[in-house]
Design a protein around this motif. Sequence first.
Motif, mmCIF file in Angstrom:
data_model
loop_
_atom_site.group_PDB
_atom_site.id
_atom_site.type_symbol
_atom_site.label_atom_id
_atom_site.label_comp_id
_atom_site.label_asym_id
_atom_site.label_seq_id
_atom_site.Cartn_x
_atom_site.Cartn_y
_atom_site.Cartn_z
ATOM 1 N N ASN A 62 48.697 14.187 19.513
ATOM 2 C CA ASN A 62 48.675 14.174 20.978
ATOM 3 C C ASN A 62 49.351 15.373 21.637
ATOM 4 O OD1 ASN A 62 51.590 13.505 21.067
ATOM 5 N ND2 ASN A 62 50.918 11.468 20.365
ATOM 6 N N ASP A 63 49.529 16.457 20.889
ATOM 7 C CA ASP A 63 50.143 17.666 21.442
ATOM 8 C C ASP A 63 49.037 18.678 21.721
ATOM 9 O OD1 ASP A 63 51.500 20.048 21.968
ATOM 10 O OD2 ASP A 63 53.136 19.572 20.583
ATOM 11 N N TYR A 64 48.750 18.914 23.000
ATOM 12 C CA TYR A 64 47.679 19.838 23.359
ATOM 13 C C TYR A 64 47.961 21.247 22.857
ATOM 14 C CZ TYR A 64 44.942 23.064 26.156
ATOM 15 O OH TYR A 64 44.137 24.108 26.550
ATOM 16 N N GLY A 67 46.659 22.041 19.523
ATOM 17 C CA GLY A 67 45.223 22.002 19.304
ATOM 18 C C GLY A 67 44.630 20.637 19.045
ATOM 19 N N TYR A 68 45.308 19.565 19.493
ATOM 20 C CA TYR A 68 44.820 18.218 19.190
ATOM 21 C C TYR A 68 43.928 17.608 20.281
ATOM 22 C CZ TYR A 68 48.146 17.890 15.306
ATOM 23 O OH TYR A 68 48.839 18.088 14.135
ATOM 24 N N CYS A 69 43.856 18.210 21.461
ATOM 25 C CA CYS A 69 43.277 17.517 22.618
ATOM 26 C C CYS A 69 42.188 18.332 23.303
ATOM 27 C CB CYS A 69 44.368 17.199 23.650
ATOM 28 S SG CYS A 69 45.852 16.418 22.961
ATOM 29 N N SER A 70 41.288 17.623 23.979
ATOM 30 C CA SER A 70 40.345 18.267 24.890
ATOM 31 C C SER A 70 41.058 18.561 26.211
ATOM 32 C CB SER A 70 39.131 17.364 25.125
ATOM 33 O OG SER A 70 39.502 16.225 25.884
ATOM 34 N N ILE A 95 41.842 5.012 24.064
ATOM 35 C CA ILE A 95 42.153 6.344 24.584
ATOM 36 C C ILE A 95 43.552 6.749 24.134
ATOM 37 C CG2 ILE A 95 42.437 7.768 26.658
ATOM 38 C CD1 ILE A 95 39.606 6.861 26.424
ATOM 39 N N THR A 96 43.680 7.961 23.611
ATOM 40 C CA THR A 96 44.993 8.515 23.279
ATOM 41 C C THR A 96 45.346 9.581 24.308
ATOM 42 O OG1 THR A 96 44.653 8.127 20.917
ATOM 43 C CG2 THR A 96 46.373 9.703 21.526
ATOM 44 N N ASN A 97 46.465 9.404 24.986
ATOM 45 C CA ASN A 97 46.899 10.305 26.050
ATOM 46 C C ASN A 97 47.700 11.473 25.486
ATOM 47 O OD1 ASN A 97 47.228 11.220 28.668
ATOM 48 N ND2 ASN A 97 48.973 9.880 29.110
ATOM 49 N N ARG A 98 47.756 12.502 26.261
ATOM 50 C CA ARG A 98 48.553 13.676 25.909
ATOM 51 C C ARG A 98 50.025 13.311 25.817
ATOM 52 N NH1 ARG A 98 48.355 19.497 29.142
ATOM 53 N NH2 ARG A 98 50.011 20.539 27.946
#
Length: 540
Positions: A62-64, A67-70, A95-98
């Motif tokens: 969950n760490d943008y 590189g884990y997130c849109s 849903i997984t949040n940032r």
Amino acid sequence: MLGWSLLLALHLFGWKDKSLAQSDFTSGNSEINVALWGVATQSSTMDGVGLASKAIDGDLGNDYTQGYCSHTEYSLSPWWRVDLQATFLVSSVSITNRGDDMPERINGTEIHIGDSLEMNGILNTRCATIGSLDAGETKSFNCSGIAGRYVTVNIPSVYTFLTLCEVQVFAAPKPVINVALGGMASQSSTMNYGVASRAIDGNLRSYYDHGFCTHTNSERSPWWRVDLKDTYLVASVAVTNRAGPNSERINGANIYVGSSLEGNGILNARCAIIKTLASGETQSFDCGGMAGRYVIVSIPAITQYLTLCEVQVFAIPKAVTNVARQGVVTQSTLYSAYAPARIAIDGSLGSNFELHQCSHTKLDQMPWWRVDLRASYRVASVTVTNRGDAVPERINGSEIHIGNSLDNDGITNPRCVTIVTIGAGETQSFNCGWMVGRYVTINIPRSDFLTLCEVQVFGLLQDDRRLALKITTAFPDANLPEVPESREQVFEKVRDRIGQHLSDWPTNVLKWQIQHDETWKGLYVRTSTTNTAPINCSAT
């Protein structure tokens, strides 16, 4: 020891089963995350890094910044969408949040599910609104079997970013289709240009004045109906309401599913009552696999207009039949010559005993009625029509049994359901989950009369339910060994590798066959397994 290595690729093919899985309309361990095989897109991409595909890569990181997130750009009503490649009955979306920064941005996000790409999918049925999610939190939202190919996540009507670290879409791996698109629509009357066919044109636009909706005249109990041209097990019906003025007219409408045209179809089993539907909203109603050729929407017992902008009917694309019609019926006793057991399978939903429309026993200790289907069937559902002219409460507490035994008049067979209550003249559908049997028995486990006005049994003929596994070999020019002992060693390797996936893998090879063509050499293993999920494995 074998003197060579074997690379295996297994796929299900040549499905011979004429029935459907018990889990077609149920949730549970059979559900999978169908988003993993989807194609993701979004309204924009931040810095070319926050790709839409990162939300369906199976990683809950969950760490943008890692590189884990849109991540979209700053925009009005940003959206993200996954194309599941087929229409599924979606039970839930997780849903997984940032987790690294600004988790509050996701607050107010909506999840929509459906088959339409209009307005980037946000006209589809809304599954949930995300009030808030903690930093890095994964939360599941119950979608109750909403049917759809597209799952859209959007933040409506504000300028903001949309960041999603994972979206999981859980459904049984059995696709459904909107069978209404191939149907024929009619209605009680037509006002101006609001023809019935506009509700099955695949368009979710909801303004009547722009020509998107049906419209009846003002009349008592107006109705709309689609003929699906065959009998299907209806999982759900999605209705799109009129936008703008008079959207409240749909409140109180009933949805019926069945195979009868009596009373313009409103004598069929009721799937749902539309209590209220917001202006322009699309809402899904769970019908639980009710069987029927006709889907009817009607506003009962008042004078009103009926306007529908779209009606979608989702079902597994395999037709079923009412197998009771060709059956042989009997009952514990005969009340009169005008109430024989066969009246309950005459195809009429009339419910007046005095007009000779129902079967009727005498006052018996544990009265029963039974239909012999003449062969063993996999029964999806049983639909019962209760007496409407008097004493409808007598049916309360009745039991439906299905099986292959005639012991105790069939009452010892497994029970599908206990009928708690059916209203006077009402037809009700009971999901039997593909129970197997030749005999369907209805009994009252007390001293009473048993009256049945119609019994419909929807199912498919039971067969040996076999499938084939294709096993391809990696060595380019070798035939599989013809020595039985070597073949058994090959089989043991296959069995050891995939046994965890196939719980009823056979103890012996039923059939071996070598097939030659330009692309592969292989063998077939015939099994009795009912597993239908693709399996890929390798072994040496």
